[in-house]
Write a protein that holds these residues in place. Structure first.
Motif, PDB file in Angstrom:
ATOM      1  N   GLN A 118      53.845 -11.230  49.205  1.00  0.00           N
ATOM      2  CA  GLN A 118      54.071 -10.058  48.568  1.00  0.00           C
ATOM      3  C   GLN A 118      53.175  -9.769  47.222  1.00  0.00           C
ATOM      4  OE1 GLN A 118      55.446  -7.049  49.671  1.00  0.00           O
ATOM      5  NE2 GLN A 118      54.568  -6.388  47.947  1.00  0.00           N
ATOM      6  N   ARG A 168      49.879  -9.058  47.624  1.00  0.00           N
ATOM      7  CA  ARG A 168      49.549  -7.628  47.666  1.00  0.00           C
ATOM      8  C   ARG A 168      49.782  -6.862  46.649  1.00  0.00           C
ATOM      9  NH1 ARG A 168      52.257  -8.747  52.930  1.00  0.00           N
ATOM     10  NH2 ARG A 168      54.358  -8.386  52.155  1.00  0.00           N
ATOM     11  N   ASP A 169      50.814  -7.352  45.761  1.00  0.00           N
ATOM     12  CA  ASP A 169      50.863  -6.621  44.354  1.00  0.00           C
ATOM     13  C   ASP A 169      49.553  -6.672  43.602  1.00  0.00           C
ATOM     14  OD1 ASP A 169      53.532  -6.029  45.075  1.00  0.00           O
ATOM     15  OD2 ASP A 169      54.480  -7.509  43.655  1.00  0.00           O
ATOM     16  N   VAL A 199      60.229 -11.973  45.190  1.00  0.00           N
ATOM     17  CA  VAL A 199      59.635 -11.526  46.294  1.00  0.00           C
ATOM     18  C   VAL A 199      58.927 -12.988  46.630  1.00  0.00           C
ATOM     19  CG1 VAL A 199      59.028  -9.107  45.158  1.00  0.00           C
ATOM     20  CG2 VAL A 199      57.439 -11.298  44.415  1.00  0.00           C
ATOM     21  N   MET A 247      64.151  -9.653  40.660  1.00  0.00           N
ATOM     22  CA  MET A 247      63.118  -8.789  41.451  1.00  0.00           C
ATOM     23  C   MET A 247      62.058 -10.037  42.331  1.00  0.00           C
ATOM     24  SD  MET A 247      61.569  -6.201  38.743  1.00  0.00           S
ATOM     25  CE  MET A 247      60.961  -6.910  37.652  1.00  0.00           C
ATOM     26  N   SER A 276      60.823   3.073  40.348  1.00  0.00           N
ATOM     27  CA  SER A 276      61.298   2.346  41.362  1.00  0.00           C
ATOM     28  C   SER A 276      61.065   0.932  41.175  1.00  0.00           C
ATOM     29  CB  SER A 276      60.630   2.908  42.632  1.00  0.00           C
ATOM     30  OG  SER A 276      59.008   2.511  42.597  1.00  0.00           O
ATOM     31  N   LYS A 277      61.741   0.050  41.899  1.00  0.00           N
ATOM     32  CA  LYS A 277      61.733  -1.173  41.588  1.00  0.00           C
ATOM     33  C   LYS A 277      60.261  -1.931  41.796  1.00  0.00           C
ATOM     34  CE  LYS A 277      66.469  -2.892  42.474  1.00  0.00           C
ATOM     35  NZ  LYS A 277      67.282  -3.618  43.345  1.00  0.00           N
ATOM     36  N   TYR A 278      59.723  -1.441  42.757  1.00  0.00           N
ATOM     37  CA  TYR A 278      58.213  -1.617  43.139  1.00  0.00           C
ATOM     38  C   TYR A 278      57.204  -1.533  41.978  1.00  0.00           C
ATOM     39  CZ  TYR A 278      53.544  -1.522  44.996  1.00  0.00           C
ATOM     40  OH  TYR A 278      52.372  -1.684  45.537  1.00  0.00           O
ATOM     41  N   LEU A 279      57.489  -0.186  41.403  1.00  0.00           N
ATOM     42  CA  LEU A 279      56.354   0.256  40.201  1.00  0.00           C
ATOM     43  C   LEU A 279      56.958  -0.608  38.957  1.00  0.00           C
ATOM     44  CD1 LEU A 279      56.150   4.006  40.665  1.00  0.00           C
ATOM     45  CD2 LEU A 279      54.503   2.095  41.291  1.00  0.00           C
ATOM     46  N   LYS A 280      58.189  -0.870  38.750  1.00  0.00           N
ATOM     47  CA  LYS A 280      58.492  -1.645  37.706  1.00  0.00           C
ATOM     48  C   LYS A 280      57.942  -2.865  37.519  1.00  0.00           C
ATOM     49  CE  LYS A 280      62.441  -2.832  34.649  1.00  0.00           C
ATOM     50  NZ  LYS A 280      61.569  -4.096  34.134  1.00  0.00           N
ATOM     51  N   ARG A 281      57.872  -3.472  38.893  1.00  0.00           N
ATOM     52  CA  ARG A 281      57.433  -4.993  39.253  1.00  0.00           C
ATOM     53  C   ARG A 281      55.938  -5.068  38.786  1.00  0.00           C
ATOM     54  NH1 ARG A 281      58.660  -5.753  44.192  1.00  0.00           N
ATOM     55  NH2 ARG A 281      56.511  -5.526  45.234  1.00  0.00           N
ATOM     56  N   LEU A 282      55.215  -3.890  39.454  1.00  0.00           N
ATOM     57  CA  LEU A 282      53.841  -4.068  39.084  1.00  0.00           C
ATOM     58  C   LEU A 282      53.617  -3.642  37.611  1.00  0.00           C
ATOM     59  CD1 LEU A 282      52.421  -1.660  41.933  1.00  0.00           C
ATOM     60  CD2 LEU A 282      52.460  -4.104  41.912  1.00  0.00           C
TER      61      LEU A 282
END
Length: 311
Positions: free
Chosen positions: A40, A43-44, A36, A34, A2-8
Motif C-alpha cells: 500500500q 501505491r501511496d 498500512v 494509520m 479522509s484518512k487516506y488523504l491525511k496519510r498522503l
C-alpha cells in the motif's frame, strides 16, 4: 480530510523535511494509528508523485542496504537576494556571483549529495578563496558535504575532510569536475562540527589558528552608526563610547576580517588583541613594499598558522 488523504499529506510533509526509509515511514504511520502494508505504501508513493508541484520530484537512494525516499525541490539558485522586487528599485548587482552553468550544476549535485549523505569526489580545487587551499591547485579530494553557504552574494561548500579530520570551506567556483560518491555516516555529528567551526569564523575564511579572541574595534561616529545598522557576526555587540563606536566580537582572526577592516581605511582603529594589531601593521608594510616595487607582484597569503608562530 479522509484518512487516506491525511496519510498522503503526512508522508509528503515528512519527505520534504528529510530522507526516510520504508520501515521508518511505516513506523511513523503505525504510531499515528494509520498502519498500512508495504504494498500500500508503494501505491501511496505513486499517488504522491502525481500530487507534487512542477518543481518537485520524488527521489530515492540506497544506504546500508535500505532504500530511502525524499521529495527534492529544484532550488532556483540565484546570485542575489532582494527583499522586494519592484520597478522602483534599481539593483547595482555589485558583488553578485556570476552563476555559470557549471556552478549551477554543481549546486544541484551538492544539494542532492547533502540530502542523501553521500561523499563528494572533487577532481580539482582551484585557487584560494578561503585560505583553505594554499597549494592553489589540489587534485582528487574526497569530502563529506554538510552545508551550502550563501555569503556575500556567493555560494560556498562547507564540508568535512575525513582524511585530515577537519572542517573545510570552498567557493563553488573553485570546484572542478565533481561527482557524488559513497554514503557516509554521522551526518548530524559532522553538521554540528561545521556549525561550531563557522561560528568561530568572521565570514567563511579559515582562521589563522584555533583560538577565539575577544576583539575590540573602534570606529568614528559617522562610520560607527553605519556599522551599528548591519550584521557582521553573531557575537557582535556595538556600544557608543565617548562619541566613538566600539564593536566587540568573539571570533577567530582571518584574512577576511583584515580585508573588512581595510575597507574602512582611516575611520577604524584596532583596540585589541595584539595579534590583530600586528597583522594589520604587517599588511600595511607588505602593501607599501608592493607600491615601492620592493616585492614581486604574485599571489600571497600571510594569514597562516606559520605566520602566526613568527609574531
Amino acid at each position: 480530510m479522509s484518512k487516506y488523504l491525511k496519510r498522503l499529506h503526512d508522508i509528503q510533509t515528512w519527505l520534504r523535511t528529510e530522507p526516510l526509509g520504508i520501515s521508518d515511514i511505516l513506523k511513523r504511520l503505525e504510531h499515528q494509528e494509520m498502519k498500512v502494508s508495504r504494498r500500500q505504501l508503494n501505491r501511496d508513493f505513486s499517488a504522491i508523485e502525481s500530487m507534487l508541484e512542477d518543481e518537485e520530484r520524488l527521489t530515492h537512494f540506497f544506504k546500508a542496504g535500505q532504500k530511502y525516499f525524499y521529495i527534492h525541490t529544484k532550488t532556483p539558485f540565484k546570485s542575489e537576494r532582494t527583499a522586494i522586487e519592484t520597478t522602483e528599485i534599481y539593483h547595482t548587482h555589485f558583488y553578485n556571483q556570476i552563476l555559470t552553468d557549471e556552478i549551477q550544476f554543481n549546486l544541484e549535485l551538492i544539494q542532492s549529495a547533502i540530502k542523501e549523505q553521500k561523499r563528494l569526489k572533487i577532481k580539482l580545487i582551484k585557487d584560494d578563496e578561503t585560505s583553505q587551499n594554499l597549494d592553489v591547485d589540489t587534485e582528487n579530494v574526497v569530502v563529506c558535504p554538510v552545508k551550502i553557504i550563501y555569503h556575500r552574494n556567493s555560494y560556498y561548500l562547507a564540508c568535512f575532510n575525513s582524511k585530515f579530520k577537519k572542517v573545510e570551506v570552498f567557493g563553488l567556483r573553485q570546484l572542478q569536475k565533481i561527482e557524488s560518491g559513497k554514503a557516509f555516516n554521522n551526518f548530524k555529528v559532522l553538521e554540528e562540527r561545521v556549525i561550531i567551526e563557522l561560528k568561530t569564523r568572521f565570514g567563511v575564511t579559515k582562521n589563522i589558528n584555533d583560538k577565539v579572541y575577544n576583539i575590540e574595534i573602534k570606529f568614528t561616529p559617522v562610520l560607527g552608526r553605519f556599522i551599528e545598522n548591519h550584521h557582521w557576526h553573531e557575537s557582535q555587540n556595538i556600544k557608543s563610547v565617548n562619541g566613538d563606536y566600539i564593536l566587540y566580537l568573539k571570533c577567530g582572526i582571518n584574512r577576511e576580517l583584515m580585508g573588512w577592516l581595510f575597507q574602512w581605511m582611516y575611520n577604524v582603529k584596532i583596540v585589541k588583541p595584539l595579534l590583530l594589531k600586528q597583522l594589520y601593521k604587517k599588511t600595511l608594510q607588505e602593501s607599501e613594499m608592493l607600491v615601492k616595487d620592493k616585492t614581486p607582484f604574485v599571489y600571497r597569503n600571510i594569514f597562516t598558522d606559520k605566520f602566526d608562530g613568527k609574531l
